[in-house]
Write a protein that holds these residues in place. Structure first.
Motif, PDB file in Angstrom:
ATOM      1  N   ALA A  24     -16.498  93.967   2.844  1.00 43.97           N
ATOM      2  CA  ALA A  24     -16.570  93.902   1.382  1.00 43.97           C
ATOM      3  C   ALA A  24     -17.288  92.640   0.939  1.00 43.97           C
ATOM      4  CB  ALA A  24     -15.168  93.952   0.778  1.00 43.97           C
ATOM      5  N   PHE A  25     -16.982  91.526   1.566  1.00 38.56           N
ATOM      6  CA  PHE A  25     -17.645  90.265   1.226  1.00 38.56           C
ATOM      7  C   PHE A  25     -19.146  90.359   1.520  1.00 38.56           C
ATOM      8  CE2 PHE A  25     -19.189  86.066   2.561  1.00 38.56           C
ATOM      9  CZ  PHE A  25     -19.031  85.390   1.383  1.00 38.56           C
ATOM     10  N   GLY A  26     -19.497  90.902   2.678  1.00 40.04           N
ATOM     11  CA  GLY A  26     -20.904  91.040   3.044  1.00 40.04           C
ATOM     12  C   GLY A  26     -21.648  91.962   2.098  1.00 40.04           C
ATOM     13  N   TYR A  27     -21.022  93.060   1.729  1.00 38.64           N
ATOM     14  CA  TYR A  27     -21.644  93.992   0.787  1.00 38.64           C
ATOM     15  C   TYR A  27     -21.903  93.303  -0.539  1.00 38.64           C
ATOM     16  CZ  TYR A  27     -22.306  97.973  -2.302  1.00 38.64           C
ATOM     17  OH  TYR A  27     -22.805  98.840  -3.220  1.00 38.64           O
ATOM     18  N   ARG A  28     -20.899  92.585  -1.026  1.00 35.14           N
ATOM     19  CA  ARG A  28     -21.022  91.887  -2.311  1.00 35.14           C
ATOM     20  C   ARG A  28     -22.067  90.776  -2.234  1.00 35.14           C
ATOM     21  NH1 ARG A  28     -19.656  91.710  -7.346  1.00 35.14           N
ATOM     22  NH2 ARG A  28     -18.498  89.970  -8.167  1.00 35.14           N
ATOM     23  N   LEU A  29     -22.123  90.109  -1.089  1.00 32.33           N
ATOM     24  CA  LEU A  29     -23.055  89.001  -0.914  1.00 32.33           C
ATOM     25  C   LEU A  29     -24.506  89.475  -0.870  1.00 32.33           C
ATOM     26  CD1 LEU A  29     -23.300  85.932  -0.341  1.00 32.33           C
ATOM     27  CD2 LEU A  29     -23.208  86.492   2.073  1.00 32.33           C
ATOM     28  N   TYR A  30     -24.746  90.596  -0.232  1.00 27.63           N
ATOM     29  CA  TYR A  30     -26.119  91.037  -0.018  1.00 27.63           C
ATOM     30  C   TYR A  30     -26.581  92.165  -0.927  1.00 27.63           C
ATOM     31  CZ  TYR A  30     -26.173  87.967   3.945  1.00 27.63           C
ATOM     32  OH  TYR A  30     -26.133  86.857   4.722  1.00 27.63           O
ATOM     33  N   THR A  31     -25.738  92.605  -1.824  1.00 29.92           N
ATOM     34  CA  THR A  31     -26.152  93.621  -2.778  1.00 29.92           C
ATOM     35  C   THR A  31     -26.973  92.951  -3.865  1.00 29.92           C
ATOM     36  OG1 THR A  31     -24.185  94.927  -2.382  1.00 29.92           O
ATOM     37  CG2 THR A  31     -25.383  95.377  -4.402  1.00 29.92           C
ATOM     38  N   VAL A  32     -28.154  93.463  -4.098  1.00 31.26           N
ATOM     39  CA  VAL A  32     -29.057  92.875  -5.077  1.00 31.26           C
ATOM     40  C   VAL A  32     -28.901  93.588  -6.408  1.00 31.26           C
ATOM     41  CG1 VAL A  32     -31.474  92.415  -5.612  1.00 31.26           C
ATOM     42  CG2 VAL A  32     -30.679  92.285  -3.260  1.00 31.26           C
ATOM     43  N   ALA A  33     -28.704  92.798  -7.443  1.00 34.76           N
ATOM     44  CA  ALA A  33     -28.627  93.370  -8.784  1.00 34.76           C
ATOM     45  C   ALA A  33     -30.042  93.608  -9.291  1.00 34.76           C
ATOM     46  CB  ALA A  33     -27.887  92.425  -9.722  1.00 34.76           C
ATOM     47  N   PRO A  34     -30.283  94.723  -9.974  1.00 33.25           N
ATOM     48  CA  PRO A  34     -31.628  94.981 -10.488  1.00 33.25           C
ATOM     49  C   PRO A  34     -32.013  93.958 -11.553  1.00 33.25           C
ATOM     50  CG  PRO A  34     -30.086  96.577 -11.365  1.00 33.25           C
ATOM     51  CD  PRO A  34     -29.344  95.763 -10.343  1.00 33.25           C
ATOM     52  N   VAL A  35     -33.267  93.575 -11.524  1.00 36.12           N
ATOM     53  CA  VAL A  35     -33.790  92.610 -12.481  1.00 36.12           C
ATOM     54  C   VAL A  35     -34.901  93.281 -13.263  1.00 36.12           C
ATOM     55  CG1 VAL A  35     -34.972  90.407 -12.735  1.00 36.12           C
ATOM     56  CG2 VAL A  35     -33.245  90.695 -10.968  1.00 36.12           C
ATOM     57  N   SER A  36     -34.877  93.082 -14.568  1.00 31.24           N
ATOM     58  CA  SER A  36     -35.911  93.643 -15.416  1.00 31.24           C
ATOM     59  C   SER A  36     -36.829  92.525 -15.879  1.00 31.24           C
ATOM     60  CB  SER A  36     -35.282  94.333 -16.623  1.00 31.24           C
ATOM     61  OG  SER A  36     -36.280  94.750 -17.505  1.00 31.24           O
ATOM     62  N   ALA A  37     -38.101  92.643 -15.571  1.00 26.03           N
ATOM     63  CA  ALA A  37     -39.074  91.638 -15.989  1.00 26.03           C
ATOM     64  C   ALA A  37     -39.904  92.220 -17.118  1.00 26.03           C
ATOM     65  CB  ALA A  37     -39.963  91.239 -14.820  1.00 26.03           C
ATOM     66  N   ASN A  38     -39.495  91.966 -18.336  1.00 23.24           N
ATOM     67  CA  ASN A  38     -40.239  92.456 -19.494  1.00 23.24           C
ATOM     68  C   ASN A  38     -41.424  91.555 -19.756  1.00 23.24           C
ATOM     69  OD1 ASN A  38     -38.462  94.573 -20.090  1.00 23.24           O
ATOM     70  ND2 ASN A  38     -37.063  93.127 -21.054  1.00 23.24           N
ATOM     71  N   LYS A  39     -42.528  92.145 -20.142  1.00 21.77           N
ATOM     72  CA  LYS A  39     -43.719  91.353 -20.416  1.00 21.77           C
ATOM     73  C   LYS A  39     -43.718  90.780 -21.820  1.00 21.77           C
ATOM     74  CE  LYS A  39     -46.706  93.163 -16.969  1.00 21.77           C
ATOM     75  NZ  LYS A  39     -48.031  93.144 -16.510  1.00 21.77           N
ATOM     76  N   THR A  40     -42.913  91.316 -22.685  1.00 23.32           N
ATOM     77  CA  THR A  40     -42.851  90.781 -24.042  1.00 23.32           C
ATOM     78  C   THR A  40     -41.414  90.502 -24.407  1.00 23.32           C
ATOM     79  OG1 THR A  40     -42.633  92.936 -25.079  1.00 23.32           O
ATOM     80  CG2 THR A  40     -44.876  92.128 -24.750  1.00 23.32           C
ATOM     81  N   GLY A  41     -41.201  89.498 -25.227  1.00 26.71           N
ATOM     82  CA  GLY A  41     -39.876  89.175 -25.691  1.00 26.71           C
ATOM     83  C   GLY A  41     -39.344  90.228 -26.650  1.00 26.71           C
ATOM     84  N   LYS A  42     -40.242  91.003 -27.265  1.00 29.06           N
ATOM     85  CA  LYS A  42     -39.863  91.999 -28.268  1.00 29.06           C
ATOM     86  C   LYS A  42     -38.922  93.038 -27.672  1.00 29.06           C
ATOM     87  CE  LYS A  42     -40.341  94.120 -32.250  1.00 29.06           C
ATOM     88  NZ  LYS A  42     -39.451  93.760 -33.301  1.00 29.06           N
ATOM     89  N   SER A  43     -39.300  93.604 -26.514  1.00 27.50           N
ATOM     90  CA  SER A  43     -38.461  94.655 -25.963  1.00 27.50           C
ATOM     91  C   SER A  43     -37.124  94.107 -25.496  1.00 27.50           C
ATOM     92  CB  SER A  43     -39.178  95.396 -24.832  1.00 27.50           C
ATOM     93  OG  SER A  43     -39.458  94.516 -23.778  1.00 27.50           O
ATOM     94  N   SER A  44     -37.095  92.872 -24.967  1.00 28.16           N
ATOM     95  CA  SER A  44     -35.822  92.329 -24.532  1.00 28.16           C
ATOM     96  C   SER A  44     -34.921  92.066 -25.735  1.00 28.16           C
ATOM     97  CB  SER A  44     -36.014  91.068 -23.698  1.00 28.16           C
ATOM     98  OG  SER A  44     -36.582  90.048 -24.475  1.00 28.16           O
ATOM     99  N   SER A  45     -35.490  91.635 -26.874  1.00 27.08           N
ATOM    100  CA  SER A  45     -34.659  91.437 -28.055  1.00 27.08           C
ATOM    101  C   SER A  45     -34.190  92.783 -28.604  1.00 27.08           C
ATOM    102  CB  SER A  45     -35.402  90.635 -29.131  1.00 27.08           C
ATOM    103  OG  SER A  45     -36.465  91.362 -29.664  1.00 27.08           O
ATOM    104  N   ASP A  46     -35.031  93.802 -28.507  1.00 26.87           N
ATOM    105  CA  ASP A  46     -34.615  95.135 -28.935  1.00 26.87           C
ATOM    106  C   ASP A  46     -33.508  95.671 -28.031  1.00 26.87           C
ATOM    107  OD1 ASP A  46     -36.393  95.146 -31.038  1.00 26.87           O
ATOM    108  OD2 ASP A  46     -37.920  96.312 -29.974  1.00 26.87           O
ATOM    109  N   GLU A  47     -33.634  95.425 -26.722  1.00 28.93           N
ATOM    110  CA  GLU A  47     -32.593  95.854 -25.788  1.00 28.93           C
ATOM    111  C   GLU A  47     -31.290  95.128 -26.085  1.00 28.93           C
ATOM    112  OE1 GLU A  47     -34.000  95.265 -21.809  1.00 28.93           O
ATOM    113  OE2 GLU A  47     -35.732  96.557 -22.125  1.00 28.93           O
TER     114      GLU A  47
END
Length: 137
Positions: A24-47
């Protein structure tokens, strides 16, 4: 030395549970959370706004009329922030220009050339992704 069935069972159970804990510790340690790289601040503020509205509706159990009023409040607030930013933009620009001049004043010729390249790179990045937070550089 002969082990009793009970001590063997306890040892096997402890070994199994330690394996579960390490897994369980290993799974939690190595599980990658998805990252969203928005190109504009507009969509992130809308989200962000959508998430905020959804949370308000869910947690406060807003009815449709309240949700509409909240949406209008957010629109009004956004417009007011925009007005204040635009009104203060000249002052911010002056402060930023003064900073640039002071930094140039402490640099030698080679450093100034590199500093200008850095500033151009930053300007291009800001045009592409919008101005970030932090000190005006």
């Amino acid at each position: 030395m002969k082990l009793s069935k009970l001590s063997v069972a306890v040892n096997v159970t402890l070994l199994f549970l330690s394996g579960v804990a390490v897994g369980a510790f290993g799974y939690r340690l190595y599980t990658v959370a998805p990252v969203s790289a928005n190109k504009t601040g507009k969509s992130s503020s809308d989200e962000y706004r959508k998430k905020y509205l959804n949370e308000m509706q869910t947690r406060l159990k807003l009815d449709s009329e309240q949700a509409k009023k909240l949406d209008n409040i957010l629109d009004e607030t956004r417009a007011r922030f925009h007005i204040v930013r635009e009104r203060n933009k000249p002052e911010f620009d002056t402060i930023r220009s003064q900073q640039v001049e002071k930094v140039r004043g402490i640099l030698n010729e080679q450093q100034r050339a590199e500093y200008e390249r850095m500033r151009k790179e930053r300007e291009e990045h800001e045009k592409q992704f919008g101005r970030g937070s932090g000190p005006g550089i």
